[in-house]
Write an enzyme that holds these catalytic residues in place. Structure first.
Site, PDB file in Angstrom:
ATOM      1  N   ARG A 137     -16.587  -3.920 -14.284  1.00 14.29           N
ATOM      2  CA  ARG A 137     -16.307  -5.336 -13.963  1.00 14.29           C
ATOM      3  C   ARG A 137     -14.821  -5.637 -13.870  1.00 14.29           C
ATOM      4  O   ARG A 137     -14.393  -6.778 -14.023  1.00 14.29           O
ATOM      5  CB  ARG A 137     -16.984  -6.274 -14.960  1.00 14.29           C
ATOM      6  CG  ARG A 137     -18.491  -6.127 -14.951  1.00 14.29           C
ATOM      7  CD  ARG A 137     -19.171  -7.237 -15.693  1.00 14.29           C
ATOM      8  NE  ARG A 137     -20.595  -7.046 -15.619  1.00 14.29           N
ATOM      9  CZ  ARG A 137     -21.287  -6.251 -16.415  1.00 14.29           C
ATOM     10  NH1 ARG A 137     -20.667  -5.601 -17.379  1.00 14.29           N
ATOM     11  NH2 ARG A 137     -22.577  -6.124 -16.278  1.00 14.29           N
ATOM     12  N   LYS A 165      -5.990  -8.254  -1.300  1.00 17.53           N
ATOM     13  CA  LYS A 165      -7.202  -7.978  -0.514  1.00 17.53           C
ATOM     14  C   LYS A 165      -7.559  -6.515  -0.718  1.00 17.53           C
ATOM     15  O   LYS A 165      -6.742  -5.626  -0.457  1.00 17.53           O
ATOM     16  CB  LYS A 165      -6.954  -8.237   0.969  1.00 17.53           C
ATOM     17  CG  LYS A 165      -7.025  -9.692   1.376  1.00 17.53           C
ATOM     18  CD  LYS A 165      -6.979  -9.818   2.892  1.00 17.53           C
ATOM     19  CE  LYS A 165      -6.962 -11.265   3.327  1.00 17.53           C
ATOM     20  NZ  LYS A 165      -6.779 -11.408   4.787  1.00 17.53           N
ATOM     21  N   ASN A 173      -2.334 -13.316  10.553  1.00 14.78           N
ATOM     22  CA  ASN A 173      -3.120 -12.684  11.618  1.00 14.78           C
ATOM     23  C   ASN A 173      -2.458 -12.829  12.984  1.00 14.78           C
ATOM     24  O   ASN A 173      -3.059 -12.508  14.010  1.00 14.78           O
ATOM     25  CB  ASN A 173      -4.529 -13.299  11.682  1.00 14.78           C
ATOM     26  CG  ASN A 173      -5.305 -13.004  10.422  1.00 14.78           C
ATOM     27  OD1 ASN A 173      -5.074 -11.982   9.776  1.00 14.78           O
ATOM     28  ND2 ASN A 173      -6.200 -13.913  10.049  1.00 14.78           N
TER      29      ASN A 173
HETATM   30  P1  NAD Z   1      -3.379   4.948   6.199  1.00 14.69           P
HETATM   31  O1  NAD Z   1      -3.563   4.571   4.803  1.00 14.69           O
HETATM   32  O2  NAD Z   1      -4.505   5.597   6.915  1.00 14.69           O
HETATM   33  O3  NAD Z   1      -2.089   5.874   6.304  1.00 14.69           O
HETATM   34  C1  NAD Z   1      -1.705   6.389   7.574  1.00 14.69           C
HETATM   35  C2  NAD Z   1      -1.529   7.910   7.504  1.00 14.69           C
HETATM   36  O4  NAD Z   1      -0.292   8.206   6.842  1.00 14.69           O
HETATM   37  C3  NAD Z   1      -2.603   8.629   6.715  1.00 14.69           C
HETATM   38  O5  NAD Z   1      -2.889   9.859   7.346  1.00 14.69           O
HETATM   39  C4  NAD Z   1      -1.938   8.869   5.372  1.00 14.69           C
HETATM   40  O6  NAD Z   1      -2.488   9.947   4.664  1.00 14.69           O
HETATM   41  C5  NAD Z   1      -0.535   9.144   5.787  1.00 14.69           C
HETATM   42  N1  NAD Z   1       0.493   8.880   4.794  1.00 14.69           N
HETATM   43  C6  NAD Z   1       0.558   7.860   3.930  1.00 14.69           C
HETATM   44  N2  NAD Z   1       1.727   7.867   3.280  1.00 14.69           N
HETATM   45  C7  NAD Z   1       2.411   8.938   3.728  1.00 14.69           C
HETATM   46  C8  NAD Z   1       3.697   9.470   3.452  1.00 14.69           C
HETATM   47  N3  NAD Z   1       4.538   8.848   2.640  1.00 14.69           N
HETATM   48  N4  NAD Z   1       4.074  10.607   4.073  1.00 14.69           N
HETATM   49  C9  NAD Z   1       3.235  11.208   4.964  1.00 14.69           C
HETATM   50  N5  NAD Z   1       2.032  10.728   5.302  1.00 14.69           N
HETATM   51  C10 NAD Z   1       1.632   9.609   4.685  1.00 14.69           C
HETATM   52  O7  NAD Z   1      -2.962   3.690   7.114  1.00 14.69           O
HETATM   53  P2  NAD Z   1      -2.135   2.367   6.783  1.00 14.69           P
HETATM   54  O8  NAD Z   1      -1.619   1.926   8.106  1.00 14.69           O
HETATM   55  O9  NAD Z   1      -1.209   2.531   5.652  1.00 14.69           O
HETATM   56  O10 NAD Z   1      -3.265   1.348   6.297  1.00 14.69           O
HETATM   57  C11 NAD Z   1      -4.308   0.942   7.140  1.00 14.69           C
HETATM   58  C12 NAD Z   1      -5.389   0.325   6.301  1.00 14.69           C
HETATM   59  O11 NAD Z   1      -4.848  -0.805   5.625  1.00 14.69           O
HETATM   60  C13 NAD Z   1      -6.594  -0.169   7.064  1.00 14.69           C
HETATM   61  O12 NAD Z   1      -7.755   0.294   6.430  1.00 14.69           O
HETATM   62  C14 NAD Z   1      -6.503  -1.681   6.974  1.00 14.69           C
HETATM   63  O13 NAD Z   1      -7.767  -2.303   6.971  1.00 14.69           O
HETATM   64  C15 NAD Z   1      -5.789  -1.858   5.676  1.00 14.69           C
HETATM   65  N6  NAD Z   1      -5.028  -3.125   5.569  1.00 14.69           N
HETATM   66  C16 NAD Z   1      -5.234  -3.861   4.448  1.00 14.69           C
HETATM   67  C17 NAD Z   1      -4.523  -5.032   4.275  1.00 14.69           C
HETATM   68  C18 NAD Z   1      -4.696  -5.815   3.020  1.00 14.69           C
HETATM   69  O14 NAD Z   1      -4.156  -6.929   2.922  1.00 14.69           O
HETATM   70  N7  NAD Z   1      -5.375  -5.278   2.020  1.00 14.69           N
HETATM   71  C19 NAD Z   1      -3.603  -5.461   5.244  1.00 14.69           C
HETATM   72  C20 NAD Z   1      -3.418  -4.673   6.363  1.00 14.69           C
HETATM   73  C21 NAD Z   1      -4.140  -3.493   6.527  1.00 14.69           C
HETATM   74  N1  GLY Z   2      -2.961  -8.644   6.033  1.00 17.27           N
HETATM   75  C1  GLY Z   2      -3.328 -10.008   5.994  1.00 17.27           C
HETATM   76  C2  GLY Z   2      -3.489 -10.563   4.619  1.00 17.27           C
HETATM   77  O1  GLY Z   2      -3.215  -9.939   3.637  1.00 17.27           O
HETATM   78  O2  GLY Z   2      -3.911 -11.664   4.499  1.00 17.27           O
END
Ligand code: NAD
Ligand code: GLY
Length: 360
Positions: A121, A143, A245
């Protein structure tokens, strides 16, 4: 090192940013009064690079770190991977006063955060983002979640971390395309919320392209400050938070139509932002000069700006996919010049399609 606070009452937390600060993670977690056992959730790419220094620092501060390594990729942001995290937490004997460190990009951060939100939880977690996108966006604001076969991020929770530790040194190993895609989110904050940040990025293209640590620390912390202030006012996205967004409406359409993986998320957002700017210009909320500045900045960051060609009907269908959009119109964020915004509802998509040159 720079620090700032996300002010959310008793769920407030500190963001620390700087170069080479990962080895301080153990001492920082001590200051937070976290319990002894810590699961460091990472993936098969980031783990081999950064688990060592993180685990050494945690152990030196008296914690017992447990390595939880996930497969790498958005396709693994699933309930099956989440279950594997729960298994590791149970096998590792994590209790209510244990905690999780999310070490990786947004995929790891979202999944580890959701595991923290739901295991027993809820147990504390610390975000250690290692992609630019995660450092300026996903690690801040709470998020968390996973994908469902029927859509992205459909399962999740708002659950704030106890701290965010951003070491810009980790960006040195990030592939070029991932790095530049993260820059699109930096530009996003500037266009709709901060003209000074926009101008700072314009002035610093050369150091940004060589990943200058001081410039990156300053810019990333500026983005985190903007995101923190948005989240403080609207944690659960009942209004203002939707401004984040900007560029995402058409960006998501591009990602979907081109097939996931063709464009990185930030690349699609870059395209979407230029289309939103054209619409803002058409409505008199921005000038051709503003649109030109945005386009030039994205191009100097080697990001795509042109909409890929698909039939108008395909764009219409994807944009109106969710029922709410069909019934009440599509919610669309427009820039107001550079540094301001408005959120409009579009009942008729013809205007968007015409302005963006989506014929057919
Ligand atoms: P990701 O986590 O897939 O990372 C991209 C790539 O880079 C992966 O292959 C990862 O292993 C690699 N990587 C990460 N750090 C590295 C480093 N320092 N050196 C070498 N390689 C490295 O992609 P992302 O763009 O970081 O995140 C995308 C995700 O984030 C999506 O799932 C999206 O839905 C989510 N997201 C969440 C929020 C939120 O507010 N929670 C906001 C935007 C996006
Ligand atoms: N990435 C959009 C948000 O965190 O609300």
């Amino acid at each position: 090192m720079e620090t700032l606070t996300v002010g959310l009452g008793d769920r407030s937390y500190t963001i620390r940013g700087g170069s080479g600060i990962l080895p301080g993670i153990g001492a920082f977690c001590r200051e937070l009064g976290l319990g002894r056992i810590v699961a460091v959730v990472t993936n098969t790419t980031v783990g081999p690079l950064y688990y060592g220094p993180v685990a050494d620092s945690l152990a030196a501060a008296g914690f017992s770190p447990l390595r939880v390594e996930l497969p790498d990729g958005e396709e693994f942001k699933t309930s099956a991977t989440l279950n594997a995290i729960y298994d590791a937490l149970i096998d590792g004997g994590l209790t209510r006063d244990s905690f999780i460190v999310a070490l990786g990009g947004g995929v790891v951060g979202d999944m580890a955060g959701f595991a923290a939100a739901t295991y027993l939880r809820g147990i504390p977690f610390v975000q250690v983002p290692t992609t630019l996108l995660a450092q300026v966006d996903s690690s801040v604001g709470g998020k968390t979640g996973i994908n469902h076969p029927r859509g992205k991020n459909l399962i999740g929770a708002f659950y704030q971390p106890r701290a965010v530790i951003i070491d810009v040194e980790t960006l040195t190993t990030l592939p070029e395309r991932e790095y530049l895609a993260g820059m699109a989110e930096v530009v996003k904050y500037g266009v709709v919320l901060d003209p000074l940040l926009f101008a700072e990025v314009e002035r610093n293209i050369a150091p940004i392209l060589v990943r200058d640590r001081d410039v990156l620390t300053r810019i990333i912390m500026a983005c985190c400050a903007i995101k923190a202030s948005v989240v403080e006012k609207d944690e659960r996205e009942s209004g203002l938070r939707a401004v984040l967004n900007y560029g995402h409406t058409l960006g998501h359409a591009v990602e979907t139509l081109a097939g996931y993986g063709t464009y990185l998320h930030g690349e699609a957002v870059a395209i979407g932002m230029v289309q939103a700017a054209k619409l803002a210009e058409h409505r008199g909320e921005a000038t051709a000069d503003d649109t030109g500045r945005l386009r030039a900045l994205l191009e100097s960051l080697k990001l795509p700006v042109e909409l890929p060609v698909f039939a108008a009907e395909a764009y219409r269908e994807v944009l109106l996919r969710d029922k709410k959009a069909r019934d009440t119109g599509l919610s669309f964020v427009l820039n107001n010049g550079i540094g301001g915004f408005s959120i409009v509802r579009l009942r008729d998509l013809s205007e968007v399609l015409d302005v963006c040159g989506i014929g057919g």
